[in-house]
Design an enzyme around this catalytic site. Structure first.
Site, PDB file in Angstrom:
ATOM      1  N   SER A   1      84.519 136.111-124.114  1.00  8.48           N
ATOM      2  CA  SER A   1      85.016 134.940-123.385  1.00  8.48           C
ATOM      3  C   SER A   1      84.417 133.607-123.811  1.00  8.48           C
ATOM      4  O   SER A   1      84.908 132.553-123.403  1.00  8.48           O
ATOM      5  CB  SER A   1      84.791 135.130-121.880  1.00  8.48           C
ATOM      6  OG  SER A   1      85.699 136.075-121.374  1.00  8.48           O
ATOM      7  N   LYS A  32      82.020 125.839-116.795  1.00  4.82           N
ATOM      8  CA  LYS A  32      83.036 126.798-116.376  1.00  4.82           C
ATOM      9  C   LYS A  32      82.966 126.976-114.854  1.00  4.82           C
ATOM     10  O   LYS A  32      81.858 127.045-114.293  1.00  4.82           O
ATOM     11  CB  LYS A  32      82.774 128.123-117.096  1.00  4.82           C
ATOM     12  CG  LYS A  32      83.820 129.207-116.890  1.00  4.82           C
ATOM     13  CD  LYS A  32      83.489 130.412-117.769  1.00  4.82           C
ATOM     14  CE  LYS A  32      84.516 131.517-117.655  1.00  4.82           C
ATOM     15  NZ  LYS A  32      84.242 132.651-118.567  1.00  4.82           N
ATOM     16  N   SER A  51      87.901 133.969-121.525  1.00  2.00           N
ATOM     17  CA  SER A  51      88.206 133.384-120.248  1.00  2.00           C
ATOM     18  C   SER A  51      87.634 131.985-120.038  1.00  2.00           C
ATOM     19  O   SER A  51      88.012 131.321-119.076  1.00  2.00           O
ATOM     20  CB  SER A  51      87.663 134.302-119.141  1.00  2.00           C
ATOM     21  OG  SER A  51      86.247 134.360-119.163  1.00  2.00           O
TER      22      SER A  51
END
Lengths: 476, 65
Positions: free
Chosen positions: A187, A85, A163
């Site tokens: 997330s 990420k 996310s």
């Protein structure tokens, strides 16, 4: 000459890939090149790619091959391509945190988790897209990212979840073998569920956050998103451990040993039928019920459970926004916050700076009570089970809250608030694909007491031996 | 032809207007958004204020579990 990589390699498990590397079916360099090419070719079509690191990956993979050539084995992650990420720092390369104001941000150090994965020879091939600033101010639309909305590999008109959007997409679409995501409140679990991959949220403090964007110092966690519970265990073992650079570090390591955990029949599972009968989408209920039947069939002890009546979402919202607004105070006060994509996020961060200290402290005091209540619950139970999300991924055109928050709560709330509640208490969770609704993946979550990852992974592994949902691939 | 995409090209491609990419456009009135956020946090505060807490309860500052 480059070796041709068979299509099944893109969806192989960590252990299988590592075996094939050791058998010299192909080299780590071939693997890194093939995955890099696919990530570069396919990733942008899903808005999943933040930054390709092909050059670095190929150089690193060559070193891995040198080790493999002399049978210097470093474990199952040796030569395995992965993505991270884009909130994790990688020295000398942009780390944008999914947000326009940070598009050119470069750190001179690398996140601890990436350093830890390099040691056993895992090959980082790219940074993956994310919701801007991990959505800390709250966001209305899937497009709240510098990369655009995360498009679901199962249906590009649907959202990937966030996310950790790029991480979920990349694993599901076979662009990486595993990915790192982060979770403050949902997330990792949400994109794992929506994209049909297996995601693990570790206990707070088990995995170092040094080099990761801070959204909420008291709630941020980093964890793996993989093809199976087994793979999550392998990755967690590599990334867990004490780190003096992370003040939240619990000072504990993790050794993946599901074979040494208590027998499946001794595991006490708590569930609430209302989660499925009233909270879940009608289209998803058959999949959830079938999943519970499989869990029961494993021989676990099943009893009814429910969460105490705390205002979990209010607590999480208050704590995350207050901490997030402080973390991004400079961004907000400089006015650069207005460059973010989502107006709700902008407003949430601005207003977050105004949250009174009394509200934050009161939320943290109630949070102590939440933690104590889980301590009491886990005196009689080992695992709580509930749908990760009550239905499949929403359409890209829908506000994200429609699927995540803005739905009627049953009078008896059962375990429906387990995502904010579990995050407030710092508990580990494992999301397992469990079927389909409207042609899209849905998932169940297992939540346990702090540092009970082996129990969750053990049960998850048994569930995945009895099912094949985690092996399903989205259409090419 | 090269299939390589630079970061700059990727950024340009992603800068497609939301309406063209099939994404619904969120309300653009920033004043209304800010008011809504403040209202939400005020309501949160009211919810928290109603919650009875034993006087001995300290904030959850330790997460060593």
């Amino acid at each position: 000459m480059a070796v041709s990589i068979p299509d099944d390699v893109y969806f192989a498990s960590i252990a299988e890939l590592n075996q094939r590397l050791k058998a010299r079916e192909f080299k780590a360099h071939d693997l890194a090149r093939a995955f890099s090419e696919k990530l570069q070719r396919v990733g942008p079509g899903y808005n999943a790619l933040a930054l390709l690191l092909e050059k670095q990956a190929l150089k690193f993979a060559k070193d891995v091959d040198d080790d493999l050539k002399v049978e210097r084995y470093r474990g199952p992650l040796q030569g395995i391509p992965f993505g991270a990420k884009d909130l994790l720092a990688y020295a000398g390369q942009p780390t944008a945190w999914g947000a326009q104001p940070y598009a050119t941000q470069v750190f001179d150090y690398t996140a601890t988790v990436l350093t830890k994965l390099a040691k056993p020879g895992a090959v980082l091939i790219g940074k993956l897209a994310m919701v801007e600033l991990a959505g800390g101010g709250g966001y209305r639309m899937a497009g709240a990212s510098i990369s655009g909305p995360g498009l679901n590999p199962w249906d590009k008109t649907r959202w990937s979840g966030g996310s950790s959007s790029g991480s979920g997409i990349a694993v599901a679409a076979g662009l990486v073998t595993f990915a790192l995501g982060s979770e403050t409140s949902g997330s990792i679990l949400t994109p794992s569920a929506f994209c049909g991959v297996t995601g693990l949220r570790p206990t707070y403090g088990l995995v170092s956050r040094h080099g990761a964007m801070a959204l909420s110092w008291s709630m941020d966690k980093i964890g793996p998103m993989c093809r199976s519970a087994e793979d999550c265990g392998i990755v967690l073992q590599a990334i867990a451990g004490s780190d003096g650079e992370d003040p939240g570090s619990a000072g504990k390591g993790f050794y993946f040993a599901p074979q040494y955990t208590r027998g499946i029949k001794e595991i006490r599972v708590g569930l609430a039928t209302v989660d499925i009968d009233e909270w879940a989408d009608a289209s998803a209920r058959p999949a959830f019920n079938q999943a519970l039947d499989v869990i029961r069939g494993l021989g676990v002890q099943v009893t009814a459970a429910k969460l105490p009546d705390f205002p979990y979402s209010v607590l999480a919202n208050t704590i995350i926004t207050a901490e997030g607004a402080c973390a991004f105070q400079k961004l907000i006060e400089s006015g650069e916050v207005d460059q973010l994509a989502d107006p709700k996020q902008i407003a949430g961060l601005k207003a977050g700076l105004e949250i009174p200290a009394r509200d934050y402290i009161k939320a943290m005091r109630i949070r102590s009570m939440v933690q104590q209540s889980f301590h009491d619950i886990f005196a009689d139970l080992d695992v709580l089970i509930t749908p990760t999300r009550p239905g499949p991924a929403p359409l890209i055109s829908q506000p994200v809250g429609t699927a995540l928050y803005d739905r009627p709560q049953p009078k008896d709330r059962g375990l429906t608030q387990l995502i904010p509640a579990g995050n407030l208490a710092g508990l580990p969770a494992l999301s397992l694909p469990c079927g389909f609704a409207d042609g899209m993946p849905v998932a169940i979550s297992l939540v346990g007491r702090p540092f009970s990852e082996n129990t969750l992974l053990s049960l998850g592994r048994e569930y995945q031996k009895a099912t094949d949902w985690h092996r399903r691939r989205p259409p090419a | 032809m090269s299939t390589r995409v630079t970061r700059r090209e990727l950024g340009a491609a992603l800068a497609i207007p939301a309406v063209l990419s099939g994404q619904a456009v969120a309300p653009q009135n920033t004043d209304e958004e800010l008011k809504a956020a403040r209202d939400q946090f005020r309501q949160n505060g009211e919810t928290l204020a109603k919650f009875a807490i034993p006087v001995t309860t300290e904030p959850a500052v330790h997460f060593k579990a």
